[in-house]
Write a protein that holds these residues in place. Structure first.
Motif, PDB file in Angstrom:
ATOM      1  N   TYR A  14       8.566  36.719  76.325  1.00 48.60           N
ATOM      2  CA  TYR A  14       8.585  35.469  75.998  1.00 48.60           C
ATOM      3  C   TYR A  14       7.398  34.935  77.385  1.00 48.60           C
ATOM      4  O   TYR A  14       7.809  33.810  76.868  1.00 48.60           O
ATOM      5  CB  TYR A  14      10.834  34.537  77.558  1.00 48.60           C
ATOM      6  CG  TYR A  14      11.411  36.264  76.805  1.00 48.60           C
ATOM      7  CD1 TYR A  14      11.695  35.587  75.436  1.00 48.60           C
ATOM      8  CD2 TYR A  14      12.058  36.852  76.826  1.00 48.60           C
ATOM      9  CE1 TYR A  14      12.825  35.604  74.540  1.00 48.60           C
ATOM     10  CE2 TYR A  14      12.652  37.442  76.177  1.00 48.60           C
ATOM     11  CZ  TYR A  14      13.562  37.438  74.993  1.00 48.60           C
ATOM     12  OH  TYR A  14      14.469  37.494  74.144  1.00 48.60           O
ATOM     13  N   THR A  15       6.882  35.612  77.551  1.00 52.19           N
ATOM     14  CA  THR A  15       6.359  34.720  79.004  1.00 52.19           C
ATOM     15  C   THR A  15       5.005  35.043  78.167  1.00 52.19           C
ATOM     16  O   THR A  15       4.249  34.022  77.656  1.00 52.19           O
ATOM     17  CB  THR A  15       6.030  35.942  79.916  1.00 52.19           C
ATOM     18  OG1 THR A  15       6.683  36.866  80.782  1.00 52.19           O
ATOM     19  CG2 THR A  15       4.633  35.157  80.303  1.00 52.19           C
ATOM     20  N   GLN A 130      21.770  37.299  82.264  1.00 46.80           N
ATOM     21  CA  GLN A 130      21.590  36.387  81.303  1.00 46.80           C
ATOM     22  C   GLN A 130      22.561  36.670  79.808  1.00 46.80           C
ATOM     23  O   GLN A 130      22.707  35.843  78.872  1.00 46.80           O
ATOM     24  CB  GLN A 130      20.666  35.906  80.731  1.00 46.80           C
ATOM     25  CG  GLN A 130      19.591  35.735  81.234  1.00 46.80           C
ATOM     26  CD  GLN A 130      18.246  35.677  81.075  1.00 46.80           C
ATOM     27  OE1 GLN A 130      17.286  35.386  79.857  1.00 46.80           O
ATOM     28  NE2 GLN A 130      17.070  35.609  81.467  1.00 46.80           N
ATOM     29  N   THR A 151      10.352  42.542  78.138  1.00 45.55           N
ATOM     30  CA  THR A 151      11.526  43.036  77.676  1.00 45.55           C
ATOM     31  C   THR A 151      10.797  43.612  76.145  1.00 45.55           C
ATOM     32  O   THR A 151      11.478  44.490  75.406  1.00 45.55           O
ATOM     33  CB  THR A 151      12.174  41.219  76.918  1.00 45.55           C
ATOM     34  OG1 THR A 151      11.382  40.855  75.928  1.00 45.55           O
ATOM     35  CG2 THR A 151      13.416  41.310  77.990  1.00 45.55           C
ATOM     36  N   THR A 195      13.981  29.870  80.115  1.00 46.57           N
ATOM     37  CA  THR A 195      13.498  30.314  81.027  1.00 46.57           C
ATOM     38  C   THR A 195      12.182  29.505  81.778  1.00 46.57           C
ATOM     39  O   THR A 195      11.695  29.176  80.493  1.00 46.57           O
ATOM     40  CB  THR A 195      12.571  31.636  81.344  1.00 46.57           C
ATOM     41  OG1 THR A 195      13.726  32.238  81.106  1.00 46.57           O
ATOM     42  CG2 THR A 195      12.366  32.350  82.485  1.00 46.57           C
TER      43      THR A 195
HETATM   44  O1  LIG Z   1      10.795  40.625  79.474  1.00 41.65           O
HETATM   45  C1  LIG Z   1      10.285  39.376  79.349  1.00 41.65           C
HETATM   46  O2  LIG Z   1       9.967  38.953  77.736  1.00 41.65           O
HETATM   47  C2  LIG Z   1       9.405  38.373  79.970  1.00 41.65           C
HETATM   48  O3  LIG Z   1       8.698  37.850  79.541  1.00 41.65           O
HETATM   49  C3  LIG Z   1      10.430  38.717  81.145  1.00 41.65           C
HETATM   50  C4  LIG Z   1      11.416  37.692  81.621  1.00 41.65           C
HETATM   51  C5  LIG Z   1      11.976  36.850  82.811  1.00 41.65           C
HETATM   52  O4  LIG Z   1      11.209  37.401  83.599  1.00 41.65           O
HETATM   53  O5  LIG Z   1      12.657  36.554  83.041  1.00 41.65           O
HETATM   54  C6  LIG Z   1      11.103  36.452  80.883  1.00 41.65           C
HETATM   55  C7  LIG Z   1      11.804  35.465  80.396  1.00 41.65           C
HETATM   56  C8  LIG Z   1      13.565  35.879  80.383  1.00 41.65           C
HETATM   57  O6  LIG Z   1      14.717  35.657  81.239  1.00 41.65           O
HETATM   58  C9  LIG Z   1      14.036  37.060  80.880  1.00 41.65           C
HETATM   59  C10 LIG Z   1      12.414  38.087  81.273  1.00 41.65           C
END
Ligand SMILES: O=C(O)C(=O)C[C@]1(C(=O)O)C=C[C@@H](O)C=C1
Length: 311
Positions: A14-15, A130, A151, A195
């Motif tokens: 997600y980052t 979540q 993830t 996020t």
């Molecule tokens: O693991 C990922 O994909 C991330 O980008 C990290 C991360 C986080 O640390 O919050 C980013 C968004 C989601 O809330 C879950 C994981």
């Protein structure tokens, strides 16, 4: 000039999505995947990259404590620094220069034929909170939940495991990237699960790169500070907050983490609406120095237009 940007990787996290939202996928952006959020801080400090994108808070699950603690460790002296005159703590030169918001939709991915074959699920620790409704409905105590660095890393682990007994909770992008079947989709508790990510860097960025042309929201700024107080001074926190009230400044969040200076002492993170270039903001922050043991401005940056659209 090619911009170099670090992020919590591998690709498909997600980052990574937050990075693409902020900087696009043009050939003049070079991405530097990092195994941990701490590495993002490290490569930015050593100027191997110009910017770093890190997760900060989630609308369902709250603080990403790793990032809060890294901000504390980089900006606030620890008790070790204080006891060692030669080892004076110097805050880094990089600051928070932007923010991004990503809609988070989690999926349950596995090569297993049915859920009964799954013995282990991998995901980033920030994810479990979540998807609690999905976990309590579908996942029995016989299945182990193991933390992964991200993830997308979880999807990589499942892809490499040929036994067909592992699963992960990850994004659709990771499912495509690792060719993993989606057994359950959109398993997040809340459909507007979001996020917020921080963009760290040395120079300002345009926070509205892909914003709608007819965006009617006024340009807004956010300033983020971190401070410590004398633990034994009654009313010290109240005095800080009162300074903002007197200067008509709207505070949007206050968080605390253990200070690592003294047992049960905390560092405080405050976010407020306004730019450090606004007179009332700069005057308040200057006057706070007398109330605080340490105080650093973590950044003053333009509010991302997605702040209004992702709610
Ligand atoms: O693991 C990922 O994909 C991330 O980008 C990290 C991360 C986080 O640390 O919050 C980013 C968004 C989601 O809330 C879950 C994981």
């Amino acid at each position: 000039m090619t911009l170099k940007v670090a992020f919590l990787g591998p690709e498909g996290t997600y980052t990574h999505q937050a990075l693409i939202q902020q900087f696009g996928t043009e050939s003049d952006v070079e991405i530097y995947s990092q195994a941990a959020i701490s590495d993002c801080f490290q490569v930015l400090d050593s100027k191997e990259v110009d910017y770093a994108v890190v997760p900060f808070e989630n609308s369902t699950n709250g603080q990403v404590v790793y990032t809060y603690d890294l901000l504390r460790d980089w900006y606030i002296p620890s008790s070790q620094d204080q006891n060692n005159d030669e080892n004076q703590h110097i805050a880094p030169k990089f600051r928070i220069v932007g923010e991004q918001f990503v809609s988070i939709h989690h999926n349950f991915l596995s090569n297993a034929k049915t859920l009964d074959d799954v013995t282990t699920i991998y995901s980033h620790p920030q994810v479990w909170g979540q998807v609690t409704k999905f976990l309590s409905k579908h996942i029995t105590k016989k299945i182990s939940k193991l933390d992964s660095d991200s993830t997308s890393k979880a999807a990589e682990i499942v892809n490499n495991d040929k036994s067909g007994t592992s699963a992960c909770i990850s994004s659709k992008i990771s499912a495509d990237l690792y060719q993993l079947p989606i057994l359950f989709e959109n398993i997040e508790n809340s459909s507007n699960n979001t996020t917020r990510f921080l963009v760290l860097g040395y120079d300002e960025i345009n926070s509205h790169p892909l914003g709608p042309e007819n965006d009617s929201h006024p340009k807004a700024y956010v300033t983020s500070i971190i401070f410590t107080l004398d633990h034994d001074d009654p009313g010290a926190l109240c005095a800080v907050l009162d300074t903002f009230k007197k200067n008509n400044i709207n505070l949007t969040s206050i968080n605390s983490r253990p200070s690592h200076l003294k047992q049960w002492q905390y560092v405080f993170f405050v976010e407020l609406v306004g730019s450090i270039n606004d007179e009332n903001v700069s005057a308040s922050i200057n006057s706070l120095s007398s109330n605080c043991l340490t105080l650093e401005v973590l950044g003053s940056f333009q509010r991302c237009w997605r702040y209004w659209s992702e709610q």
